[in-house]
Write an enzyme that holds these catalytic residues in place. Structure first.
Site: not given
Ligand code: CS2
Ligand code: MG
Length: 402
Positions: A147, A159, A210, A212, A236, A262, A283, A339, A402
């Protein structure tokens, strides 16, 4: 066998973790991860005050009934705090069952469906050359999937881009830091990043990105289309997933595969996404989605619609969750990718484990149960320190994802 005690171990070896330990009258204990990044003590309190008293005296083998008791019996259901607490109990009971039956958890989930679990690592760079160098380094370590996140020119911090040379750890001790964001600059930049990456690292390595949650659906559609020449493994979290219908619009415009979930804590968060095939990878994680019991149901539903798993595996999910995810990923048929953000060596000392990485894949090991333990004496040396995930504001100051 009966549950005779349960306790929480809250520690912070480089970052905060909450671990549930359930003990039985036969001396077997199980571990569950109860870590919710930035909200750790909320889950600890939910478990301590409202869940643990109801566990004492129960049969730890009655995993499904305990799950239903904690979910359906609580009346107030779903949400990240509640479901993380249920996840911790659920995984600890699976751990106990595996230990009692002298078998690794993957054997309780149908046995091995593959020899190893394909994993992806995180490449980060403050600029394109840095991101390419980071990607090449991971490929040299044997990763087959990477990634890639990169600093965006004109966006001071965003991020996925670490500050300095330390590994990226989003939660920061103290109050939330503020990142600045520019969608326009990001959308213009990311295609250049992947055009350069494909030119430098070739066509074979799986590349992931990602977003995000930071784009609107039409912006995500634009990005997906722009990335098609670079055939990403997935894009993602293209847009905030509260509105599952938003993914219909993205899907109408691009064939770039999509992964999300996630932040989901219930199968219902993904129901429309799966049955309409608006996503390609789910996810949702074992630690935040209700445990192995809940994720098995979600994964089986996803399999009907050819949606694969792609579980979250950031460092804020403890080695207990990493182990559970690897057992799960070894066994289920519609596994996609896992991941893998390696924890620090100090975290690995607090959580000794059997899982290992080898040539792009991981295996959970064959120890009974999860194959993870916790060194309570060492954990005590690193007490909890409140930490927050950052927030983001657009250039005009508007608060944004974020
Ligand atoms: C991210 C994470 O790994 C990922 O895909 O989205 O780093 C996420 O920001 C953190 O797990 C949030 O706690
Ligand atoms: Mg993520």
């Amino acid at each position: 066998m009966k549950i005779v005690a349960a306790k929480l171990i809250v520690c912070s070896p480089d970052r905060n973790f909450v671990t549930l330990k359930i003990e039985t009258d036969e001396g077997i204990y199980g571990l569950g991860d109860a870590t919710l990044n930035g909200r750790e003590l909320a889950v600890a309190s939910y478990l301590e005050e409202h869940v643990i008293p109801c566990l004492i005296g129960r049969d730890p083998f009655a995993i499904e009934d305990v799950w239903q008791y904690l979910y359906r019996g609580a009346y107030w259901r779903r949400g990240p705090v509640t479901m993380t607490a249920i996840s911790a109990v659920d995984v600890a009971l699976w751990d106990i069952k595996g230990k009692a039956l002298h078998t690794p958890i993957y054997n309780l989930l149908g046995g091995k469906s593959r020899q190893g679990v394909l994993v992806y690592a995180h490449a980060n760079g403050s600029d394109i050359p840095g991101a390419i160098e980071s990607t090449k380094k991971l490929m040299a370590e044997g990763y087959l999937a990477v990634r890639v996140q990169c600093g965006v020119p004109g966006v001071a911090s965003s991020y996925g881009v670490p500050k300095g040379s330390k590994p990226y750890e989003p939660a920061e001790r103290g109050l939330p830091s503020e990142n600045v964001w520019s969608t326009e600059r990001y959308l213009n930049f990311v295609p250049q990043l992947f055009e350069a990456l494909r030119r430098e690292v070739g066509e074979d390595v799986h590349l992931l990105h990602d977003v995000h949650h930071r784009l609107t659906p039409i912006e995500a559609a634009r990005l997906g289309k722009a990335l098609e020449p670079y055939h990403l493994y997935w894009m993602e979290d293209p847009t905030p997933a509260e509105d599952q219908d938003a993914f219909r619009l993205i899907r109408q415009h691009t064939v770039t595969p999509i992964a999300t979930g996630e932040v989901f804590n219930s199968f219902w968060d993904a129901h429309d996404l799966i049955r309409n095939q608006w996503v390609d990878y789910l996810r949702m994680t074992i630690v935040h989605g209700g445990g192995i019991t809940a994720l098995k149901k979600a994964a089986d539903f996803a399999a009907v619609y050819q949606v694969k798993t792609g579980f979250h595996g950031a460092t804020d999910l403890s080695p207990v969750t990493m182990a559970a995810a690897l057992h799960f990923g070894l066994a289920i048929h519609n596994f996609g990718i896992q991941e893998h953000m390696p924890h620090t060596s100090l975290t690995d000392q607090v959580f000794p484990h059997a899982y290992r990485f080898d040539a792009g894949y991981m295996v959970p090991g064959d120890e009974p149960g999860l194959g993870v333990d916790i060194d309570e004496r060492l954990a005590q040396k690193y007490p909890y320190q409140r930490a927050y995930l950052p927030i983001a504001r657009k250039l005009d100051g508007t608060l944004t994802d974020w």
